[in-house]
Design a protein around this motif. Sequence first.
Motif, mmCIF file in Angstrom:
data_model
loop_
_atom_site.group_PDB
_atom_site.id
_atom_site.type_symbol
_atom_site.label_atom_id
_atom_site.label_comp_id
_atom_site.label_asym_id
_atom_site.label_seq_id
_atom_site.Cartn_x
_atom_site.Cartn_y
_atom_site.Cartn_z
ATOM 1 N N LYS A 144 1.126 -1.431 0.341
ATOM 2 C CA LYS A 144 -0.040 -0.271 -0.012
ATOM 3 C C LYS A 144 0.872 1.222 -0.373
ATOM 4 O O LYS A 144 1.133 2.145 -0.748
ATOM 5 C CB LYS A 144 -0.952 -0.086 1.429
ATOM 6 N N ILE A 145 2.031 1.087 0.238
ATOM 7 C CA ILE A 145 2.776 2.198 1.191
ATOM 8 C C ILE A 145 3.119 2.499 -0.255
ATOM 9 O O ILE A 145 3.833 3.620 -1.221
ATOM 10 C CB ILE A 145 3.839 2.271 2.195
ATOM 11 N N GLN A 146 3.737 1.286 -1.447
ATOM 12 C CA GLN A 146 4.686 2.037 -2.642
ATOM 13 C C GLN A 146 3.525 2.157 -3.335
ATOM 14 O O GLN A 146 4.310 3.141 -4.176
ATOM 15 C CB GLN A 146 4.927 0.565 -2.929
ATOM 16 N N GLN A 147 1.970 2.151 -3.751
ATOM 17 C CA GLN A 147 1.036 3.011 -4.155
ATOM 18 C C GLN A 147 1.263 4.086 -3.981
ATOM 19 O O GLN A 147 1.446 5.035 -4.966
ATOM 20 C CB GLN A 147 -0.293 1.838 -4.531
ATOM 21 N N LEU A 148 1.537 4.544 -2.332
ATOM 22 C CA LEU A 148 0.766 5.781 -2.065
ATOM 23 C C LEU A 148 2.254 6.420 -2.823
ATOM 24 O O LEU A 148 2.037 7.421 -3.033
ATOM 25 C CB LEU A 148 0.861 6.005 -1.033
ATOM 26 N N LEU A 149 3.209 6.174 -2.970
ATOM 27 C CA LEU A 149 5.026 6.492 -3.001
ATOM 28 C C LEU A 149 4.443 6.911 -4.382
ATOM 29 O O LEU A 149 5.509 7.776 -4.981
ATOM 30 C CB LEU A 149 5.993 5.512 -2.934
ATOM 31 N N ARG A 150 4.863 5.609 -5.197
ATOM 32 C CA ARG A 150 4.368 6.484 -6.664
ATOM 33 C C ARG A 150 3.248 7.416 -7.339
ATOM 34 O O ARG A 150 3.322 8.416 -8.172
ATOM 35 C CB ARG A 150 4.187 5.122 -7.364
ATOM 36 N N ARG A 151 2.118 7.457 -6.421
ATOM 37 C CA ARG A 151 1.619 8.404 -6.350
ATOM 38 C C ARG A 151 1.423 9.940 -5.909
ATOM 39 O O ARG A 151 1.692 10.765 -6.561
ATOM 40 C CB ARG A 151 -0.150 8.044 -5.577
ATOM 41 N N PHE A 152 2.699 9.749 -4.418
ATOM 42 C CA PHE A 152 2.961 11.045 -4.141
ATOM 43 C C PHE A 152 4.026 11.392 -5.540
ATOM 44 O O PHE A 152 4.066 12.745 -5.651
ATOM 45 C CB PHE A 152 3.599 10.597 -3.164
ATOM 46 N N GLU A 153 5.078 10.851 -5.559
ATOM 47 C CA GLU A 153 6.125 11.301 -6.854
ATOM 48 C C GLU A 153 5.759 11.556 -7.992
ATOM 49 O O GLU A 153 6.120 12.396 -8.604
ATOM 50 C CB GLU A 153 7.201 9.923 -6.931
ATOM 51 N N ARG A 154 4.334 11.078 -8.715
ATOM 52 C CA ARG A 154 3.723 11.308 -9.768
ATOM 53 C C ARG A 154 3.178 12.784 -9.472
ATOM 54 O O ARG A 154 3.440 14.017 -10.180
ATOM 55 C CB ARG A 154 2.741 10.797 -9.817
ATOM 56 N N GLU A 155 2.608 13.637 -8.855
ATOM 57 C CA GLU A 155 1.906 14.299 -7.821
ATOM 58 C C GLU A 155 2.445 15.504 -7.452
ATOM 59 O O GLU A 155 2.894 16.866 -8.428
ATOM 60 C CB GLU A 155 0.464 14.866 -7.098
ATOM 61 N N LEU A 156 4.496 15.018 -7.587
ATOM 62 C CA LEU A 156 5.294 16.190 -7.030
ATOM 63 C C LEU A 156 5.822 16.540 -8.499
ATOM 64 O O LEU A 156 6.055 17.695 -8.540
ATOM 65 C CB LEU A 156 6.092 15.485 -6.615
ATOM 66 N N ALA A 157 6.189 15.420 -9.346
ATOM 67 C CA ALA A 157 6.545 16.041 -10.472
ATOM 68 C C ALA A 157 5.729 16.950 -11.557
ATOM 69 O O ALA A 157 6.489 17.955 -12.251
ATOM 70 C CB ALA A 157 6.217 14.442 -12.015
ATOM 71 N N ASP A 158 4.319 16.840 -11.140
ATOM 72 C CA ASP A 158 3.429 17.673 -11.498
ATOM 73 C C ASP A 158 3.464 18.790 -10.911
ATOM 74 O O ASP A 158 3.755 19.906 -11.966
ATOM 75 C CB ASP A 158 1.615 17.532 -11.008
ATOM 76 N N VAL A 159 3.628 19.339 -10.211
ATOM 77 C CA VAL A 159 4.761 20.432 -8.909
ATOM 78 C C VAL A 159 5.689 20.849 -9.543
ATOM 79 O O VAL A 159 5.799 21.882 -8.870
ATOM 80 C CB VAL A 159 3.488 20.802 -7.914
ATOM 81 N N GLN A 160 6.752 20.007 -10.529
ATOM 82 C CA GLN A 160 8.184 20.384 -9.845
ATOM 83 C C GLN A 160 8.586 20.679 -9.620
ATOM 84 O O GLN A 160 9.260 21.232 -9.161
ATOM 85 C CB GLN A 160 7.666 21.707 -11.485
ATOM 86 N N ILE A 161 8.460 19.895 -8.344
ATOM 87 C CA ILE A 161 9.111 19.376 -7.076
ATOM 88 C C ILE A 161 10.434 17.721 -7.184
ATOM 89 O O ILE A 161 9.237 16.880 -7.932
ATOM 90 C CB ILE A 161 8.267 18.744 -5.951
ATOM 91 N N GLU A 162 10.990 18.027 -7.735
ATOM 92 C CA GLU A 162 12.075 16.594 -6.949
ATOM 93 C C GLU A 162 12.183 16.239 -5.636
ATOM 94 O O GLU A 162 12.674 16.783 -5.642
ATOM 95 C CB GLU A 162 13.249 16.612 -8.269
ATOM 96 N N THR A 163 11.977 15.032 -6.228
ATOM 97 C CA THR A 163 12.073 14.926 -4.781
ATOM 98 C C THR A 163 13.365 12.788 -5.226
ATOM 99 O O THR A 163 12.307 12.658 -5.258
ATOM 100 C CB THR A 163 11.604 14.302 -3.085
ATOM 101 N N PHE A 175 12.212 1.532 -1.408
ATOM 102 C CA PHE A 175 11.285 1.755 -0.297
ATOM 103 C C PHE A 175 10.959 -0.101 0.477
ATOM 104 O O PHE A 175 11.657 -0.525 1.154
ATOM 105 C CB PHE A 175 10.034 1.696 0.036
ATOM 106 N N ALA A 176 10.741 -1.084 -0.649
ATOM 107 C CA ALA A 176 9.986 -2.186 0.159
ATOM 108 C C ALA A 176 11.427 -2.556 0.086
ATOM 109 O O ALA A 176 11.665 -3.537 1.048
ATOM 110 C CB ALA A 176 9.421 -2.353 -1.167
#
Length: 308
Positions: free
Chosen positions: A215-234, A244-245
């Motif tokens: 579940k956390i892996q799914q949320l990490l992927r989603r968060f990563e894509r949303e951050l790319a939308d707002v041009q934040i690299e992390t 992470f897994a």
Amino acid sequence: MEIHERLTAVVQLMEERKKLMGKFRQTQQMLIAERNRFVHLKGILTSEGRDVERLEGLTLISLFYTVLGTKEEAMQKERQEYLAAKLQYDECGAAIRDLEVELENLERELDAIGDPEAEYQAVLREKEDVLLQSGGLVAQQLFEIDEETGRLQAKVKELKEAIRAGEDLETALNGMEARLNSARNFGIWDILGGGLLVTAVKHLRISDAQRDVHKIQQLLRRFERELADVQIETDIGLGGFATFADYFFDGFIVDCIIQTRINSSLDCTREQRVRAQQIIAGLRQKLGETNECLTELHERRKQIIEKA
């Protein structure tokens, strides 16, 4: 709908489509990476399985370890490595299935939006006609404000989506941290003589951990894509969303087998939570700044109309 409202709406729609296309391409890249990783992990799993079978059978190496009195220690190490490899392999397979579904959903969203470029060009032609007829600076200023408003409204939406994704991730990490604290207590009890009951409970907790990590892996992927939308690299995934897994399971299996602590995975989870909280705080600040810009634009538009 008046031309000014249409211009704002179509610019916002174009921005949303551009971000969706970015998510689609990023998800495709994630899927390719996971499929390659799946092949790699399958090779590792096969190799680790052979190592276990080799030591469990009456082979020369097995007899050698038995004579030396280190066979059980070697078996424990090989089983540990096999279990960690199996958990990573299963998680990778689940990630591939998730990403395939996410790609299908993104395709549907793109189809639903269509291509707003034609509408944008039509609005631009109407805008040109208005400017030619009015011949005034006021109309030009209003159109510029409307376009910027559309872009800022799209940015507000993206920031809110990124914040929601981060909050969902933070909630999941908090839950994982609480369960790991509980598992650590079971580990201490086991050492003190908890026996078979606690061992059985701990096995159940490994299954729980596998589900939670997925579940956390799914949320990490989603968060990563949303951050790319707002041009934040992390590198919130400790060098990538797949890491992470791997990092979690390696520490978790070692800790469970030696039955003295669950600290490695707990530290990993805490590190992710703190990092997520820091990013969310930055997103909220950006959201506040963007809303302030929108308020200023609305005020400028109002003043231009009043003075016209």
